[in-house]
Design a protein around this motif. Structure first.
Motif, PDB file in Angstrom:
ATOM      1  N   LYS A  24       0.831  -1.204   0.000  1.00  0.00           N
ATOM      2  CA  LYS A  24       0.000   0.000   0.000  1.00  0.00           C
ATOM      3  C   LYS A  24       0.867   1.256   0.000  1.00  0.00           C
ATOM      4  CE  LYS A  24      -4.239  -1.346   2.379  1.00  0.00           C
ATOM      5  NZ  LYS A  24      -4.817  -1.337   3.724  1.00  0.00           N
ATOM      6  N   LYS A  25       1.893   1.215   0.850  1.00  0.00           N
ATOM      7  CA  LYS A  25       2.808   2.371   0.938  1.00  0.00           C
ATOM      8  C   LYS A  25       3.494   2.597  -0.397  1.00  0.00           C
ATOM      9  CE  LYS A  25       3.154   4.556   4.757  1.00  0.00           C
ATOM     10  NZ  LYS A  25       3.456   5.513   5.610  1.00  0.00           N
ATOM     11  N   LEU A  26       3.889   1.486  -1.009  1.00  0.00           N
ATOM     12  CA  LEU A  26       4.595   1.563  -2.272  1.00  0.00           C
ATOM     13  C   LEU A  26       3.723   2.251  -3.325  1.00  0.00           C
ATOM     14  CD1 LEU A  26       7.431   0.532  -2.747  1.00  0.00           C
ATOM     15  CD2 LEU A  26       6.488  -1.459  -3.916  1.00  0.00           C
ATOM     16  N   LYS A  27       2.450   1.934  -3.308  1.00  0.00           N
ATOM     17  CA  LYS A  27       1.513   2.553  -4.248  1.00  0.00           C
ATOM     18  C   LYS A  27       1.471   4.060  -4.032  1.00  0.00           C
ATOM     19  CE  LYS A  27      -1.967  -0.251  -6.311  1.00  0.00           C
ATOM     20  NZ  LYS A  27      -2.857  -1.286  -5.786  1.00  0.00           N
ATOM     21  N   VAL A  28       1.424   4.451  -2.761  1.00  0.00           N
ATOM     22  CA  VAL A  28       1.387   5.879  -2.440  1.00  0.00           C
ATOM     23  C   VAL A  28       2.654   6.552  -2.945  1.00  0.00           C
ATOM     24  CG1 VAL A  28       1.316   7.572  -0.553  1.00  0.00           C
ATOM     25  CG2 VAL A  28      -0.068   5.493  -0.416  1.00  0.00           C
ATOM     26  N   ILE A  29       3.786   5.871  -2.715  1.00  0.00           N
ATOM     27  CA  ILE A  29       5.070   6.448  -3.142  1.00  0.00           C
ATOM     28  C   ILE A  29       5.100   6.611  -4.668  1.00  0.00           C
ATOM     29  CG2 ILE A  29       7.564   6.022  -3.278  1.00  0.00           C
ATOM     30  CD1 ILE A  29       7.295   4.588  -0.529  1.00  0.00           C
ATOM     31  N   GLU A  30       4.598   5.610  -5.369  1.00  0.00           N
ATOM     32  CA  GLU A  30       4.547   5.692  -6.834  1.00  0.00           C
ATOM     33  C   GLU A  30       3.759   6.914  -7.291  1.00  0.00           C
ATOM     34  OE1 GLU A  30       3.133   2.176  -9.014  1.00  0.00           O
ATOM     35  OE2 GLU A  30       4.774   1.092  -8.023  1.00  0.00           O
ATOM     36  N   GLU A  31       2.600   7.107  -6.665  1.00  0.00           N
ATOM     37  CA  GLU A  31       1.760   8.246  -7.043  1.00  0.00           C
ATOM     38  C   GLU A  31       2.485   9.565  -6.786  1.00  0.00           C
ATOM     39  OE1 GLU A  31      -1.975   7.999  -4.962  1.00  0.00           O
ATOM     40  OE2 GLU A  31      -2.382   6.063  -5.936  1.00  0.00           O
ATOM     41  N   GLN A  32       3.145   9.614  -5.610  1.00  0.00           N
ATOM     42  CA  GLN A  32       3.846  10.855  -5.270  1.00  0.00           C
ATOM     43  C   GLN A  32       4.983  11.113  -6.245  1.00  0.00           C
ATOM     44  OE1 GLN A  32       4.662   9.753  -1.221  1.00  0.00           O
ATOM     45  NE2 GLN A  32       3.094  11.140  -0.390  1.00  0.00           N
ATOM     46  N   LEU A  33       5.691  10.047  -6.620  1.00  0.00           N
ATOM     47  CA  LEU A  33       6.795  10.211  -7.557  1.00  0.00           C
ATOM     48  C   LEU A  33       6.281  10.679  -8.914  1.00  0.00           C
ATOM     49  CD1 LEU A  33       9.181   7.218  -6.781  1.00  0.00           C
ATOM     50  CD2 LEU A  33       9.614   9.654  -6.459  1.00  0.00           C
TER      51      LEU A  33
END
Lengths: 123, 288
Positions: free
Chosen positions: A87-96
């Motif tokens: 889930k965190k990884l998904k958030v990070i992807e979006e932020q990137l």
């Protein structure tokens, strides 16, 4: 359990507590089933009011990080770490993605962006 | 949540000052700080809680009991602490213990001895030689030695040095660990409350302005700063009080979301301290 409270931070004290306990759990420092101090004991140790630790524990319970048993205390709940990381990884992807969009707008190259990220990450 | 103190619709009037229809609840297991300017009615309210004053109207309930029929039972279970001497000043602590201990069924001799030692109180010196801080320690030791469930303190930290104030706060915090005790604590040293208070009751001109948890206070009240051009009759509505200066305004709001809606990012919104709230609710000083 180590918790450091900053009185000059803009972040409310209960949030500082929830965030630090969350990171300890996610980092595996606090393992599933570990007893954490009662909210009254923690309030005394941190020299803050009971209602502040009460709020922190309530938020942690709501988010599924801890559970409480009346008369026994509070414990670290079972965490599906894999799922949470995903889930965190998904958030990070979006932020990137939004970082990339912004960088393109001002013509920042991939190399420059990587350098910037490197500096910030190592800070 | 259980209330340890309940004032229901309580009124008391004196010449030139009155408390009108006050409702005040104190929650069990928490520290409630009672703030207000001098003369706001703090002591009158506390005296009514202690049955040292009878309200003209309304009802006072302590630990669920009323004073008319349960005065003794209530007094057994509460402790009153303040910084002055309540005892005949020629007496020493040993004499005082001899007088006070039999008055309480639940008096605990060993606990008293323990606090006398912890507070470093001399047993054989007359009370009149004690400093303010030591006199306060005496009333606290007595309150704790009869296992008071409700401790009412009137300005306990006034006149104490910062080191002893801190020690007192440490001790009070320790008392709160088992969750059975309740502390009601009047003060105008609001920084003491930042550390230990769970609820803040604020009284002004005999009227209870609010009785909220410290989180509710922080979520409702804030200081707002911005340029004078932002102020007009409509935008000012979200403020309790506005302080104007040629450099800009500073105002207190009790409705943060309204301020955010009205001004967006054009103003700075900061946490209001209890002192800010007391000052601005009183009307502040309006510099034009």
């Amino acid at each position: 359990m180590q918790i450091i409270i900053s009185n000059s931070s803009k972040e409310p004290i209960y949030e500082q507590i929830t965030n630090q306990i969350k990171s300890s759990i996610l980092a595996g420092e606090l393992e599933e089933g570990t007893a954490i101090p009662s909210m009254r004991k923690l309030a005394k140790d941190l020299q803050i009011s009971v209602i502040t630790t009460k709020r922190a524990y309530e938020e942690l319970e709501k988010a599924g990080f801890i559970y409480s048993i009346v008369g026994k205390g509070s414990f670290v709940a079972e965490q599906n770490l894999e799922l949470m990381k995903e889930k965190k990884l998904k958030v990070i992807e979006e932020q990137l993605n939004s970082v990339i969009t912004n960088s393109r707008e001002i013509g920042l190259s991939l190399n420059e962006l990587q350098d910037l990220l490197k500096i910030l990450y190592e800070e | 949540m259980e209330n340890v103190v309940e004032l229901n619709n309580v009124s008391k009037s004196f010449k030139g000052f009155s408390i009108d229809h006050m409702d005040l609840q104190v929650k069990k297991g928490f520290v409630t700080g009672f703030i207000g300017a001098n003369g706001a009615g703090k002591s009158t309210t506390i005296k009514m809680m202690m049955n040292l004053l009878r309200p003209d109207n309304g009802e006072v309930k302590i630990l669920g009991l009323d004073y008319e029929t349960h005065e003794k039972a209530i007094k057994e279970r509460i402790g009153f602490v303040y910084d002055g001497n309540v005892f005949f000043e020629g007496l020493n602590l040993k004499d005082i213990k001899r007088i006070v201990a039999p008055a309480y069924k639940s008096w605990d001799h060993s606990l008293f001895a323990q606090y006398v030692e912890q507070f470093e109180l001399p047993l054989n010196k007359p009370i009149k030689t004690f400093s303010k801080g030591m006199q306060m320690k005496v009333s606290l030791a007595i309150a704790l030695s009869h296992h008071a469930e409700l401790i009412i303190m009137d300005e306990p930290t006034a006149g104490l040095d910062p080191i002893f104030r801190r020690e007192l706060l440490d001790l009070l915090q320790e008392l709160m660990v088992d969750g059975e005790r309740t502390i009601f604590f009047s003060t105008h040293i609001t920084t003491d409350l930042d550390r230990i208070a769970d609820y803040i009751a604020f009284i002004q001109n005999g009227e209870l302005i609010f009785n909220q948890s410290i989180h509710e206070v922080a979520e409702n009240y804030a200081l707002v700063k911005g340029g004078m051009e932002l102020l007009d009759r409509d935008t000012e509505k979200s403020f309790v009080h506005v302080h104007r200066a040629p450099t800009g305004f500073e105002a207190l709001t009790d409705n943060i979301s309204a301020v955010k809606n009205t001004f967006g990012n054009e103003v700075i919104i900061e946490r209001a301290s209890l002192e800010d709230i007391m000052y601005y609710v009183k009307g502040g000083k309006n510099v034009v």
